[in-house]
Design a protein around this motif. Structure first.
Motif, PDB file in Angstrom:
ATOM      1  N   ALA A   1       0.813  -1.218   0.000  1.00 35.64           N
ATOM      2  CA  ALA A   1       0.000   0.000   0.000  1.00 35.64           C
ATOM      3  C   ALA A   1       0.846   1.267   0.000  1.00 35.64           C
ATOM      4  CB  ALA A   1      -0.947  -0.008   1.202  1.00 35.64           C
TER       5      ALA A   1
ATOM      6  N   ASP B   1      -8.225   4.424   0.566  1.00 34.65           N
ATOM      7  CA  ASP B   1      -7.733   3.525   1.603  1.00 34.65           C
ATOM      8  C   ASP B   1      -8.793   2.484   1.943  1.00 34.65           C
ATOM      9  OD1 ASP B   1      -5.330   4.882   1.744  1.00 34.65           O
ATOM     10  OD2 ASP B   1      -6.003   6.220   3.344  1.00 34.65           O
TER      11      ASP B   1
ATOM     12  N   GLY C   1      -4.960  -1.852   3.026  1.00 37.52           N
ATOM     13  CA  GLY C   1      -4.577  -1.804   1.626  1.00 37.52           C
ATOM     14  C   GLY C   1      -5.109  -0.548   0.967  1.00 37.52           C
ATOM     15  N   VAL C   2      -5.021  -0.500  -0.356  1.00 31.88           N
ATOM     16  CA  VAL C   2      -5.488   0.671  -1.084  1.00 31.88           C
ATOM     17  C   VAL C   2      -6.124   0.221  -2.395  1.00 31.88           C
ATOM     18  CG1 VAL C   2      -3.267   1.034  -2.242  1.00 31.88           C
ATOM     19  CG2 VAL C   2      -4.823   2.951  -1.961  1.00 31.88           C
TER      20      VAL C   2
END
Length: 332
Positions: free
Chosen positions: A256, A272, A277-278
């Protein structure tokens, strides 16, 4: 006046001298990153310091410029500026672009020849030290090529708004003569001519290393009305142009931080995720180039959409698997 303010006034003077049509107050404020009142005071300082500065009427606004340029003292380059110019030329030469590298090297010589010898003597030790301390990391990839004569022919046709004639050769296909309306050039992992078909107006790309016998044709040929080369280039993840689709990727928490700092595409948005994570979203074409790039992320990226990208990735994985199986069979 403090030193930083004096430097900003000189920088504004350089920008006014570099603009043939002059700058409006709005353009000055944008380029200098200051507000309206501040830039008005800076403009007044330039007008007081430089007698050649003049106001140009451009209804409904006004522009200001400095005719005749600035003195060598005010235009003396810094060691860092010359270093970046040298590095840019080196990078082009290492990438197999001698014609473009030669243009930058010629510009560097002109800048040095216009600089006073005392300034050059002062810069030389720092520049030599910085050149030794920095280098270009050569990455694997194709070596784009475009000789000086070809670039000159393409640019000449663009400026004269004339058609461009050339022979185009594709692997496995018979070479054919083409005549197009040149729109521009795209430089990257491979160099491309962007041009419009003279009958349909459809925009196409042609690899320069597959073009030969390039020359301006007879008559007139202009790009389609409203065509924007930058907008066209931004449609694709890389160079290849095909169907534009909405891309959605999910990056694991391990990747991320790098994903947030990565420039995926001009249209990208990042969100986000609850797990750390992203999610990355952008609109682009060029799924094969995107799939090649995603290989470098390993298990850190999941393809959510589009389905075509998943299919392309599966096909590339299968091709890599077949190549590996052949290599292993040959080793037995």
């Amino acid at each position: 006046m403090r030193h930083d303010k004096a430097a900003m006034v000189i920088e504004l003077a350089r920008r006014m001298a570099a603009s043939a049509e002059g700058l409006t107050l709005t353009e000055m404020a944008s380029e200098m990153g200051v507000g309206r009142r501040t830039v008005e005071r800076m403009r007044d300082a330039v007008l007081a310091l430089y007698p050649a500065a003049e106001e140009v009427s451009d209804p409904p606004t006004k522009r200001w410029r400095i005719r005749g340029g600035l003195s060598a003292f005010e235009q003396a380059p810094t060691a860092e500026e010359l270093l970046e110019l040298t590095k840019a030329a080196q990078a082009l030469r290492l990438a197999g672009e001698p014609a473009r590298a030669q243009a930058l090297e010629s510009l560097e010589r002109k800048i040095k020849s216009a600089t006073r010898s005392t300034a050059l003597n002062r810069l030389a030790p720092d520049l030599e030290a910085l050149v030794r301390a920095e280098t270009i990391a050569v990455q694997a990839g194709p070596r784009p090529s475009a000789d000086e004569a070809m670039l000159a022919a393409i640019r000449g046709a663009i400026l004269a708004e004339r058609p461009l004639d050339f022979t185009y050769s594709r692997p496995g296909a018979e070479a054919r003569r083409r005549s197009v309306a040149p729109c521009g050039l795209m430089f990257g992992r491979a160099n491309y001519l962007v041009a419009a078909d003279r009958e349909s107006g459809r925009i196409q790309t042609f690899r320069l290393d597959r073009m030969s016998a390039v020359a301006a044709g007879e008559g007139s040929a202009r790009p389609p009305a409203g065509f924007d080369l930058s907008a066209f280039a931004n449609r694709s993840f890389g160079i290849y142009q095909d169907e534009v689709e909405e891309v959605v990727l999910r990056v694991t928490p391990d990747g991320a931080a790098e994903a947030r700092a990565w420039r995926w595409h001009p249209t990208q948005t990042l969100m986000d995720l609850p797990d750390g994570g992203v999610e990355v979203r952008f609109t682009a074409s060029g799924m094969r180039e995107l799939a090649w790039h995603l290989f470098t992320w390993g298990e850190q990226v999941e393809i959510v959409a589009p389905q075509r990208l998943k299919a392309v990735m599966a096909g590339e994985l299968a091709a890599a698997r077949r190549a590996l199986d052949r290599a292993e069979a040959g080793a037995d």
